[in-house]
Design a protein around this motif. Structure first.
Motif, PDB file in Angstrom:
ATOM      1  N   TRP A  28       0.803  -1.231   0.000  1.00 23.41           N
ATOM      2  CA  TRP A  28       0.000   0.000   0.000  1.00 23.41           C
ATOM      3  C   TRP A  28       0.832   1.275   0.000  1.00 23.41           C
ATOM      4  O   TRP A  28       0.317   2.333  -0.339  1.00 23.41           O
ATOM      5  N   SER A  29       2.062   1.211   0.424  1.00 20.24           N
ATOM      6  CA  SER A  29       3.032   2.316   0.356  1.00 20.24           C
ATOM      7  C   SER A  29       2.717   3.497   1.261  1.00 20.24           C
ATOM      8  O   SER A  29       3.585   3.982   1.977  1.00 20.24           O
ATOM      9  N   THR A  30       1.485   4.004   1.221  1.00 20.10           N
ATOM     10  CA  THR A  30       1.124   5.208   1.971  1.00 20.10           C
ATOM     11  C   THR A  30      -0.256   5.037   2.606  1.00 20.10           C
ATOM     12  O   THR A  30      -1.058   4.215   2.157  1.00 20.10           O
ATOM     13  N   PRO A  31      -0.579   5.843   3.618  1.00 18.46           N
ATOM     14  CA  PRO A  31      -1.924   5.801   4.187  1.00 18.46           C
ATOM     15  C   PRO A  31      -3.016   6.086   3.154  1.00 18.46           C
ATOM     16  O   PRO A  31      -4.084   5.470   3.194  1.00 18.46           O
ATOM     17  N   THR A  32      -2.756   7.000   2.226  1.00 26.19           N
ATOM     18  CA  THR A  32      -3.772   7.298   1.219  1.00 26.19           C
ATOM     19  C   THR A  32      -4.000   6.116   0.278  1.00 26.19           C
ATOM     20  O   THR A  32      -5.127   5.875  -0.162  1.00 26.19           O
ATOM     21  N   GLY A  33      -2.931   5.379  -0.022  1.00 25.00           N
ATOM     22  CA  GLY A  33      -3.096   4.182  -0.836  1.00 25.00           C
ATOM     23  C   GLY A  33      -3.937   3.143  -0.123  1.00 25.00           C
ATOM     24  O   GLY A  33      -4.761   2.451  -0.740  1.00 25.00           O
ATOM     25  N   LEU A  34      -3.757   3.047   1.181  1.00 23.88           N
ATOM     26  CA  LEU A  34      -4.536   2.102   1.974  1.00 23.88           C
ATOM     27  C   LEU A  34      -6.008   2.521   2.024  1.00 23.88           C
ATOM     28  O   LEU A  34      -6.915   1.688   1.878  1.00 23.88           O
ATOM     29  N   ILE A  35      -6.278   3.806   2.207  1.00 27.01           N
ATOM     30  CA  ILE A  35      -7.657   4.289   2.240  1.00 27.01           C
ATOM     31  C   ILE A  35      -8.335   4.072   0.896  1.00 27.01           C
ATOM     32  O   ILE A  35      -9.515   3.688   0.829  1.00 27.01           O
ATOM     33  N   ALA A  36      -7.625   4.312  -0.186  1.00 28.43           N
ATOM     34  CA  ALA A  36      -8.199   4.108  -1.514  1.00 28.43           C
ATOM     35  C   ALA A  36      -8.629   2.663  -1.701  1.00 28.43           C
ATOM     36  O   ALA A  36      -9.720   2.384  -2.221  1.00 28.43           O
ATOM     37  N   ASP A  37      -7.801   1.732  -1.269  1.00 29.54           N
ATOM     38  CA  ASP A  37      -8.151   0.317  -1.398  1.00 29.54           C
ATOM     39  C   ASP A  37      -9.312  -0.037  -0.474  1.00 29.54           C
ATOM     40  O   ASP A  37     -10.192  -0.820  -0.832  1.00 29.54           O
ATOM     41  N   LEU A  38      -9.329   0.544   0.719  1.00 24.49           N
ATOM     42  CA  LEU A  38     -10.433   0.303   1.642  1.00 24.49           C
ATOM     43  C   LEU A  38     -11.757   0.756   1.037  1.00 24.49           C
ATOM     44  O   LEU A  38     -12.761   0.043   1.099  1.00 24.49           O
ATOM     45  N   LEU A  39     -11.780   1.922   0.417  1.00 20.91           N
ATOM     46  CA  LEU A  39     -13.003   2.426  -0.205  1.00 20.91           C
ATOM     47  C   LEU A  39     -13.428   1.559  -1.381  1.00 20.91           C
ATOM     48  O   LEU A  39     -14.625   1.287  -1.571  1.00 20.91           O
ATOM     49  N   ASP A  40     -12.479   1.125  -2.180  1.00 25.36           N
ATOM     50  CA  ASP A  40     -12.813   0.238  -3.306  1.00 25.36           C
ATOM     51  C   ASP A  40     -13.441  -1.051  -2.794  1.00 25.36           C
ATOM     52  O   ASP A  40     -14.432  -1.552  -3.344  1.00 25.36           O
ATOM     53  N   ASP A  41     -12.878  -1.596  -1.725  1.00 24.56           N
ATOM     54  CA  ASP A  41     -13.398  -2.831  -1.161  1.00 24.56           C
ATOM     55  C   ASP A  41     -14.793  -2.616  -0.575  1.00 24.56           C
ATOM     56  O   ASP A  41     -15.687  -3.457  -0.748  1.00 24.56           O
ATOM     57  N   MET A  42     -15.007  -1.508   0.099  1.00 25.22           N
ATOM     58  CA  MET A  42     -16.319  -1.204   0.662  1.00 25.22           C
ATOM     59  C   MET A  42     -17.372  -1.093  -0.434  1.00 25.22           C
ATOM     60  O   MET A  42     -18.503  -1.569  -0.280  1.00 25.22           O
ATOM     61  N   ALA A  43     -17.013  -0.469  -1.551  1.00 27.49           N
ATOM     62  CA  ALA A  43     -17.962  -0.339  -2.653  1.00 27.49           C
ATOM     63  C   ALA A  43     -18.323  -1.695  -3.226  1.00 27.49           C
ATOM     64  O   ALA A  43     -19.490  -1.977  -3.524  1.00 27.49           O
ATOM     65  N   GLU A  44     -17.316  -2.554  -3.362  1.00 29.80           N
ATOM     66  CA  GLU A  44     -17.553  -3.880  -3.943  1.00 29.80           C
ATOM     67  C   GLU A  44     -18.412  -4.753  -3.035  1.00 29.80           C
ATOM     68  O   GLU A  44     -19.192  -5.584  -3.516  1.00 29.80           O
ATOM     69  N   GLN A  45     -18.265  -4.578  -1.730  1.00 29.37           N
ATOM     70  CA  GLN A  45     -18.914  -5.478  -0.788  1.00 29.37           C
ATOM     71  C   GLN A  45     -20.178  -4.897  -0.155  1.00 29.37           C
ATOM     72  O   GLN A  45     -20.791  -5.549   0.683  1.00 29.37           O
ATOM     73  N   SER A  46     -20.585  -3.705  -0.550  1.00 28.19           N
ATOM     74  CA  SER A  46     -21.763  -3.091   0.049  1.00 28.19           C
ATOM     75  C   SER A  46     -23.020  -3.892  -0.265  1.00 28.19           C
ATOM     76  O   SER A  46     -23.102  -4.588  -1.271  1.00 28.19           O
ATOM     77  N   SER A  47     -24.003  -3.746   0.603  1.00 27.08           N
ATOM     78  CA  SER A  47     -25.259  -4.476   0.445  1.00 27.08           C
ATOM     79  C   SER A  47     -25.935  -4.109  -0.876  1.00 27.08           C
ATOM     80  O   SER A  47     -25.974  -2.939  -1.253  1.00 27.08           O
TER      81      SER A  47
END
Length: 213
Positions: free
Chosen positions: A70-89
């Motif tokens: 992830w390299s940086t905190p922003t890279g980690l947040i970006a991946d977290l948001l992508d995952d949340m979108a994919e897994q949302s109800s």
């Protein structure tokens, strides 16, 4: 809105933008643990105190793994948001515009009023105001969610419940906007009554043609 790992083939380190490769197998489990830990850290401390070493400790994985992927905190947040979108109800489909919009509003209100999820969204939104990559990921998250729910408006137009040419995405935005205002600005309760009012107002405006292109 839950988030879990999504199985895809991993790539060699450095072959893709950090946090954007979808892994499989053990790497998927590591990603799931890291994203869950990142969400916990954001909810507890906010973006300013998000530290990759702390996330690695919480996830019980090596710091090198987290920094390499992830390299940086922003890279980690970006991946977290992508995952949340994919897994949302998935959206509710009741066959009634009023019921569909009410279900959408109640889901948003329930998510934002949850102690962990509400704090997580506040942290991410705050980060997006000052970091372009986080803002891009947040925009992508909401574009996916709006597209998911806009089908209920399109179907209402087809049933004759709404005027032809109604902009479905604008109706869905109108449902959630008052709820986010309560979360970020007014601090008023995010309860079922507030959700139902937001849905009802958006429905009435849509029926009156307020969102016709």
């Amino acid at each position: 809105m839950a988030s879990e790992g999504v199985g895809r083939a991993d790539a060699e380190p450095g072959s893709a933008e950090p946090g954007r490769v979808r892994p499989g197998g053990r790497t998927a489990r590591v990603r799931e643990s890291v994203l869950r830990a990142a969400g916990d850290a954001l909810a507890e401390h906010g973006f300013d105190r998000l530290d990759l070493a702390d996330v690695a400790r919480r996830a019980e994985v090596g710091k090198t793994t987290v920094y390499r992927r992830w390299s940086t905190p922003t890279g980690l947040i970006a991946d977290l948001l992508d995952d949340m979108a994919e897994q949302s109800s998935p959206r509710t489909a009741t066959g009634s515009l009023a019921e569909d919009l009410r279900a959408n509003a109640r889901l948003v209100a329930t998510t934002l009023s949850d102690p962990r999820q509400g704090a997580l969204f506040r942290s991410v939104i705050a980060a997006a105001t000052c970091d372009p990559r986080t803002a891009e990921a947040l925009h992508r998250f909401y574009a996916i969610r709006i597209k998911e729910w806009s089908g209920c408006v399109t179907e209402a137009v087809e049933r004759g419940e709404l005027p032809a040419g109604t902009a479905a995405d604008e109706v869905i935005r109108a449902v959630s906007a008052p709820l986010y205002y309560r979360l970020l600005a007014s601090g008023d309760p995010l309860d079922e009554a507030a959700a139902d009012r937001a849905a009802g107002a958006a429905e009435a405006a849509a029926r009156a043609g307020a969102y016709v292109n």
